[in-house]
Design a protein around this motif. Structure first.
Motif, PDB file in Angstrom:
ATOM      1  N   GLU A   1      -6.417   0.626  -2.351  1.00 24.25           N
ATOM      2  CA  GLU A   1      -5.995   1.674  -3.286  1.00 24.25           C
ATOM      3  C   GLU A   1      -4.480   1.843  -3.313  1.00 24.25           C
ATOM      4  OE1 GLU A   1      -6.345   4.922  -6.003  1.00 24.25           O
ATOM      5  OE2 GLU A   1      -7.725   3.311  -5.420  1.00 24.25           O
ATOM      6  N   TYR A   2      -3.826   1.737  -2.150  1.00 22.77           N
ATOM      7  CA  TYR A   2      -2.393   2.014  -2.066  1.00 22.77           C
ATOM      8  C   TYR A   2      -1.555   0.757  -1.827  1.00 22.77           C
ATOM      9  CZ  TYR A   2      -3.934   6.844  -1.987  1.00 22.77           C
ATOM     10  OH  TYR A   2      -4.512   8.043  -2.332  1.00 22.77           O
ATOM     11  N   VAL A   3      -2.162  -0.392  -2.069  1.00 24.56           N
ATOM     12  CA  VAL A   3      -1.463  -1.695  -2.076  1.00 24.56           C
ATOM     13  C   VAL A   3      -0.712  -1.924  -0.767  1.00 24.56           C
ATOM     14  CG1 VAL A   3      -0.059  -3.270  -3.440  1.00 24.56           C
ATOM     15  CG2 VAL A   3      -1.131  -1.298  -4.552  1.00 24.56           C
ATOM     16  N   MET A   4      -1.486  -2.096   0.306  1.00 24.88           N
ATOM     17  CA  MET A   4      -0.928  -2.448   1.614  1.00 24.88           C
ATOM     18  C   MET A   4      -1.479  -3.826   1.988  1.00 24.88           C
ATOM     19  SD  MET A   4      -1.055   1.288   3.560  1.00 24.88           S
ATOM     20  CE  MET A   4      -2.655   1.811   2.931  1.00 24.88           C
ATOM     21  N   PRO A   5      -0.797  -4.903   1.603  1.00 25.54           N
ATOM     22  CA  PRO A   5      -1.352  -6.258   1.708  1.00 25.54           C
ATOM     23  C   PRO A   5      -1.666  -6.718   3.127  1.00 25.54           C
ATOM     24  CG  PRO A   5       0.967  -6.314   1.069  1.00 25.54           C
ATOM     25  CD  PRO A   5       0.538  -4.888   0.966  1.00 25.54           C
ATOM     26  N   LYS A   6      -0.803  -6.385   4.096  1.00 26.68           N
ATOM     27  CA  LYS A   6      -1.078  -6.811   5.469  1.00 26.68           C
ATOM     28  C   LYS A   6      -2.339  -6.135   6.007  1.00 26.68           C
ATOM     29  CE  LYS A   6       3.781  -7.641   6.670  1.00 26.68           C
ATOM     30  NZ  LYS A   6       4.918  -7.223   7.540  1.00 26.68           N
ATOM     31  N   LEU A   7      -2.477  -4.870   5.703  1.00 26.95           N
ATOM     32  CA  LEU A   7      -3.653  -4.134   6.156  1.00 26.95           C
ATOM     33  C   LEU A   7      -4.912  -4.654   5.466  1.00 26.95           C
ATOM     34  CD1 LEU A   7      -4.753  -1.768   7.844  1.00 26.95           C
ATOM     35  CD2 LEU A   7      -4.339  -0.291   5.866  1.00 26.95           C
ATOM     36  N   LEU A   8      -4.817  -4.951   4.179  1.00 29.09           N
ATOM     37  CA  LEU A   8      -5.968  -5.484   3.444  1.00 29.09           C
ATOM     38  C   LEU A   8      -6.413  -6.809   4.050  1.00 29.09           C
ATOM     39  CD1 LEU A   8      -7.905  -5.218   1.032  1.00 29.09           C
ATOM     40  CD2 LEU A   8      -6.217  -6.457  -0.335  1.00 29.09           C
ATOM     41  N   GLU A   9      -5.448  -7.669   4.372  1.00 23.03           N
ATOM     42  CA  GLU A   9      -5.784  -8.963   4.979  1.00 23.03           C
ATOM     43  C   GLU A   9      -6.496  -8.775   6.316  1.00 23.03           C
ATOM     44  OE1 GLU A   9      -3.523 -12.974   6.695  1.00 23.03           O
ATOM     45  OE2 GLU A   9      -2.404 -11.471   5.547  1.00 23.03           O
ATOM     46  N   LYS A  10      -6.013  -7.836   7.131  1.00 16.14           N
ATOM     47  CA  LYS A  10      -6.652  -7.578   8.426  1.00 16.14           C
ATOM     48  C   LYS A  10      -8.078  -7.068   8.235  1.00 16.14           C
ATOM     49  CE  LYS A  10      -6.277  -4.827  12.658  1.00 16.14           C
ATOM     50  NZ  LYS A  10      -5.488  -3.810  13.410  1.00 16.14           N
ATOM     51  N   CYS A  11      -8.275  -6.170   7.286  1.00 18.81           N
ATOM     52  CA  CYS A  11      -9.612  -5.619   7.038  1.00 18.81           C
ATOM     53  C   CYS A  11     -10.572  -6.699   6.563  1.00 18.81           C
ATOM     54  CB  CYS A  11      -9.530  -4.493   6.012  1.00 18.81           C
ATOM     55  SG  CYS A  11      -8.701  -3.006   6.600  1.00 18.81           S
ATOM     56  N   ILE A  12     -10.107  -7.568   5.699  1.00 21.19           N
ATOM     57  CA  ILE A  12     -10.966  -8.651   5.194  1.00 21.19           C
ATOM     58  C   ILE A  12     -11.333  -9.601   6.329  1.00 21.19           C
ATOM     59  CG2 ILE A  12     -11.076 -10.639   3.653  1.00 21.19           C
ATOM     60  CD1 ILE A  12     -11.347  -7.977   2.201  1.00 21.19           C
ATOM     61  N   ARG A  13     -10.360  -9.912   7.201  1.00 22.20           N
ATOM     62  CA  ARG A  13     -10.653 -10.773   8.352  1.00 22.20           C
ATOM     63  C   ARG A  13     -11.673 -10.123   9.272  1.00 22.20           C
ATOM     64  NH1 ARG A  13      -5.038 -11.309   9.103  1.00 22.20           N
ATOM     65  NH2 ARG A  13      -5.277 -10.128  11.046  1.00 22.20           N
ATOM     66  N   GLY A  14     -11.670  -8.799   9.317  1.00 17.11           N
ATOM     67  CA  GLY A  14     -12.604  -8.087  10.189  1.00 17.11           C
ATOM     68  C   GLY A  14     -14.042  -8.132   9.729  1.00 17.11           C
ATOM     69  N   LEU A  15     -14.284  -8.566   8.500  1.00 13.77           N
ATOM     70  CA  LEU A  15     -15.661  -8.710   7.998  1.00 13.77           C
ATOM     71  C   LEU A  15     -16.231 -10.034   8.516  1.00 13.77           C
ATOM     72  CD1 LEU A  15     -15.184  -7.532   4.291  1.00 13.77           C
ATOM     73  CD2 LEU A  15     -16.391  -6.310   6.110  1.00 13.77           C
ATOM     74  N   ASN A  16     -16.661 -10.036   9.768  1.00 12.52           N
ATOM     75  CA  ASN A  16     -17.069 -11.291  10.403  1.00 12.52           C
ATOM     76  C   ASN A  16     -18.516 -11.302  10.876  1.00 12.52           C
ATOM     77  OD1 ASN A  16     -16.814  -9.508  12.533  1.00 12.52           O
ATOM     78  ND2 ASN A  16     -14.943 -10.445  13.345  1.00 12.52           N
ATOM     79  N   THR A  17     -19.289 -10.279  10.466  1.00 10.37           N
ATOM     80  CA  THR A  17     -20.717 -10.270  10.783  1.00 10.37           C
ATOM     81  C   THR A  17     -21.499  -9.719   9.593  1.00 10.37           C
ATOM     82  OG1 THR A  17     -20.763  -8.027  11.696  1.00 10.37           O
ATOM     83  CG2 THR A  17     -20.211  -9.820  13.233  1.00 10.37           C
ATOM     84  N   VAL A  18     -22.767 -10.051   9.545  1.00 10.92           N
ATOM     85  CA  VAL A  18     -23.632  -9.528   8.488  1.00 10.92           C
ATOM     86  C   VAL A  18     -23.737  -8.010   8.595  1.00 10.92           C
ATOM     87  CG1 VAL A  18     -25.988  -9.507   7.582  1.00 10.92           C
ATOM     88  CG2 VAL A  18     -24.954 -11.675   8.299  1.00 10.92           C
ATOM     89  N   GLU A  19     -23.765  -7.492   9.823  1.00 11.11           N
ATOM     90  CA  GLU A  19     -23.884  -6.058  10.031  1.00 11.11           C
ATOM     91  C   GLU A  19     -22.692  -5.317   9.438  1.00 11.11           C
ATOM     92  OE1 GLU A  19     -24.383  -8.369  12.346  1.00 11.11           O
ATOM     93  OE2 GLU A  19     -26.568  -8.140  12.551  1.00 11.11           O
ATOM     94  N   LYS A  20     -21.485  -5.846   9.629  1.00 11.23           N
ATOM     95  CA  LYS A  20     -20.293  -5.211   9.076  1.00 11.23           C
ATOM     96  C   LYS A  20     -20.303  -5.257   7.554  1.00 11.23           C
ATOM     97  CE  LYS A  20     -17.258  -6.009  13.063  1.00 11.23           C
ATOM     98  NZ  LYS A  20     -16.028  -6.687  13.544  1.00 11.23           N
TER      99      LYS A  20
END
Length: 312
Positions: A264-283
């Motif tokens: 929403e607030y265009v924070m690219p480094k944080l967005l990249e970290k959050c996307i990398r954190g999607l590493n399981t089906v449960e998440k």
């Protein structure tokens, strides 16, 4: 004010007459020392203890943790026990006595603890911070309160204020500036402009300015969302950068909400970290079922889907 819950589930360990310390684990700023043993030989009563060290969270403004602890067996030899907890002291110890019918059990525990942040006082030093001085040459009027500020400093950090202070400012967010007379040491009068700022509380606006003013007040999980909203309105990219650093390194806000804020607030480094954190089906399922998912942009949803496709 509360933030998202911090959750943890231990591995399975054996408790018996001969055990005491079972596990020490640090998770998201909370270190928990878990111990368990039978009260005495030939007794079926188990004494479980959890000691919580959360000093790191205290440094970030957390003043208590609330939630529950559940201790369970890997079979049905006793019913899982849940303890509701309120933790207000560092190294506070929680105990639970459990009765069984055997002298040895394979057990595990899990907790869900929500950090609560201390309420921020309305004026933490604002009177001094925004008082008249030789460096402050402009007045902003918010909630009928006057903040003496430096025009050049605000203009450097914000396009909004750069336009506000310009001679050809014509936007409707503020009325034409008033002029206030003041005395200077040589007894000559000068005129100080006053600029009304609408639709924002004094507390929130002063907090926004103090985030990047000299002697800054650092953001916390309790203030980041309001700060992001105001930083976007008043076009202050430095505040968004400060908050991105906090969310990357210090925050305990849940991953779903963090992902939404990054998008929403265009924070690219944080967005990249959050996307990398999607590493399981449960998440992935947790994100899909969260209220934040529907608010994500199509671009963020596509990145999340691409991450899962590559992972699986």
């Amino acid at each position: 004010m509360a933030s998202g819950a911090i959750e943890y589930k231990s591995g399975t360990l054996q408790v018996s007459n001969y055990t005491n310390l079972l596990e020490t684990k640090t998770n998201s700023g909370i270190t928990c020392i878990w111990s368990g043993k039978f009260m005495r030989v030939n007794s079926y009563q188990i004494d479980f203890k959890w000691k919580f060290d959360w000093n790191e969270l205290k440094k970030q403004g957390v003043d208590e943790l609330t939630g529950h602890i559940t201790v369970s067996l890997t079979n049905d030899r006793f019913t899982a026990k849940t303890i509701n907890v309120k933790i207000t002291e560092d190294n506070q110890e929680i105990t639970k006595e459990v009765w069984g019918i055997y002298y040895s059990y394979n057990v595990y525990y899990e907790y869900s603890l929500t950090p609560h942040y201390a309420l921020i006082s309305e004026k933490p030093g604002y009177d001094k911070m925004f008082a008249p001085s030789d460096q402050n040459d402009t007045i902003l009027v918010v909630d009928k309160k006057k903040l003496h500020v430096n025009k050049s400093f605000l203009s450097y950090h914000s396009e909004y204020f750069r336009k506000l202070f310009s001679s050809d400012y014509k936007q409707g967010d503020a009325k034409p500036p008033k002029r206030q007379r003041k005395q200077v040491p040589d007894n000559k009068e000068v005129q100080t402009q006053e600029f009304p700022i609408k639709d924002v509380s004094f507390k929130d606006f002063a907090l926004l300015l103090s985030t990047f003013y000299p002697n800054p007040v650092f953001p916390t999980d309790a203030t980041v969302e309001k700060l992001l909203e105001l930083a976007r309105r008043f076009v202050i990219s430095s505040v968004i950068n400060i908050i991105e650093y906090h969310l990357l390194n210090n925050s305990r806000i849940n991953s779903e909400k963090t992902l939404w804020m990054a998008d929403e607030y265009v924070m690219p480094k944080l967005l990249e970290k959050c996307i990398r954190g999607l590493n399981t089906v449960e998440k992935a399922k947790k994100l899909d079922q969260s209220p934040e998912y529907e608010k994500l942009s199509d671009s963020a949803k596509a990145k999340a889907l691409d991450r899962l496709i590559k992972l699986f």
